[in-house]
Design a protein around this motif. Sequence first.
Motif, short mmCIF file in Angstrom:
data_model
loop_
_atom_site.label_atom_id
_atom_site.label_comp_id
_atom_site.label_asym_id
_atom_site.label_seq_id
_atom_site.Cartn_x
_atom_site.Cartn_y
_atom_site.Cartn_z
N UNK A 39 0.83 -1.21 0.00
CA UNK A 39 0.00 0.00 0.00
C UNK A 39 0.86 1.26 0.00
N UNK A 40 1.96 1.21 0.72
CA UNK A 40 2.86 2.37 0.74
C UNK A 40 3.49 2.60 -0.62
N UNK A 41 3.88 1.52 -1.31
CA UNK A 41 4.43 1.67 -2.65
C UNK A 41 3.37 2.19 -3.62
N UNK B 139 1.27 6.54 -6.90
CA UNK B 139 0.12 7.40 -7.19
C UNK B 139 0.57 8.86 -7.33
N UNK B 140 1.53 9.27 -6.52
CA UNK B 140 2.00 10.66 -6.58
C UNK B 140 2.71 10.97 -7.89
N UNK B 141 3.15 9.94 -8.62
CA UNK B 141 3.83 10.17 -9.90
C UNK B 141 2.85 10.42 -11.04
N UNK B 142 1.58 10.07 -10.85
CA UNK B 142 0.52 10.31 -11.85
C UNK B 142 0.90 9.72 -13.23
N UNK C 184 -2.42 2.39 -7.36
CA UNK C 184 -1.69 3.61 -7.66
C UNK C 184 -2.50 4.57 -8.52
N UNK C 185 -3.70 4.13 -8.92
CA UNK C 185 -4.56 5.01 -9.68
C UNK C 185 -4.15 5.22 -11.12
N UNK C 186 -3.36 4.30 -11.67
CA UNK C 186 -2.96 4.42 -13.07
C UNK C 186 -4.15 4.05 -13.94
N UNK C 187 -4.56 4.95 -14.79
CA UNK C 187 -5.82 4.73 -15.53
C UNK C 187 -5.69 3.67 -16.60
#
Length: 343
Positions: A69-71, A76-79, A99-102
């Motif tokens: 989860x930390x990774x 995620x902050x790298x978008x 990480x929210x990568x679409x």
Amino acid sequence: MEGASLVVQTSFLGDTVLTTPLIAHLAERGPVDVVVTPASAPLLANNPSVREIHVYDKRGRDRGLVSSLLLSARLRRRRYAAAYLAQGSMRSGALVFGAGVRQRVGFTTSAGRRFYTRRVDYLEGEHHASRLLRLALEPGVEPSAEMLRPRLFPGQAERDKVDAMLRQWGWKGESFVALAPGSVWATKKWPHYAALAALVNARVVIVGSTEDVYLASEILRAVGARAIDCAGRLSLLASAELISRAQVLVSNDSAPLHLASAVGTPTVAIFGPTVPEFGFGPLAPRSVVLGVTTLGCRPCDRHGPQRCPLGHWRCMREITPRHVADVVQALTAPSARLPTSAH
């Protein structure tokens, strides 16, 4: 495509080498970051196509849920605009999903495919470097040989280390044949490297990890001062630098084979329980694959079992040192005709 790409490759060392064509292709579009294991991370040092390396110790300090989860939060902050799952586990899929990568691209056969937004066919029989590259290619586009060439980038530190190591063993600039007798899979270890070294009419240099020291000692006993023992003494990139200087590498189906592909050294690749049709054969020019093609029990495993299921291990025992030596001789004399079978 705008934005940076993320490549996830947490498999074996050879897989990381074979992922470098994908990384290089993506770097033509924009920045590329890579998630790799601690063991594989050094392979990507100095690589101009890699912006940032995220080390993921999935079997060590990062194996728990909290670390994953930390990774994911850090990624995620790298978008990232897209993630390419060169390793297809559920854990890797969940990592990039979290990480929210679409856009998440992986193979139709991967365990983590439920997390993907685009799935690419895993083509059996195609080289793995090509399969991985197809994750970023448009459908119907065929990769060229140049696109499939793996890339490693030993630096001055690696060159200096190899120079010092060779001088330590009394090397005077003569040509040599590299031998890589090891493998993490017991049945992939061809048992005749010492006998081969005695037949080769050149200095031999032994490459491998600390796990291969006992195999190196057998070769040293067979040929004495004609051998240079580098097993367990060089980093991965330094080993690639060393292999780049060899006339020929003789290797099992293991990581040194792929190091040779990345530096263009002709390779005699010895396949026993596995076959190159799995997609992991040599890519260097003038390479030869040897195997006992008449055995109905081959292949018996995707990786190579620790013991022969039938107890005879003929797939390795019947590849003779004399035959391998003849192939080595042919590769060092380009006008000769290359033998291509085990007998």
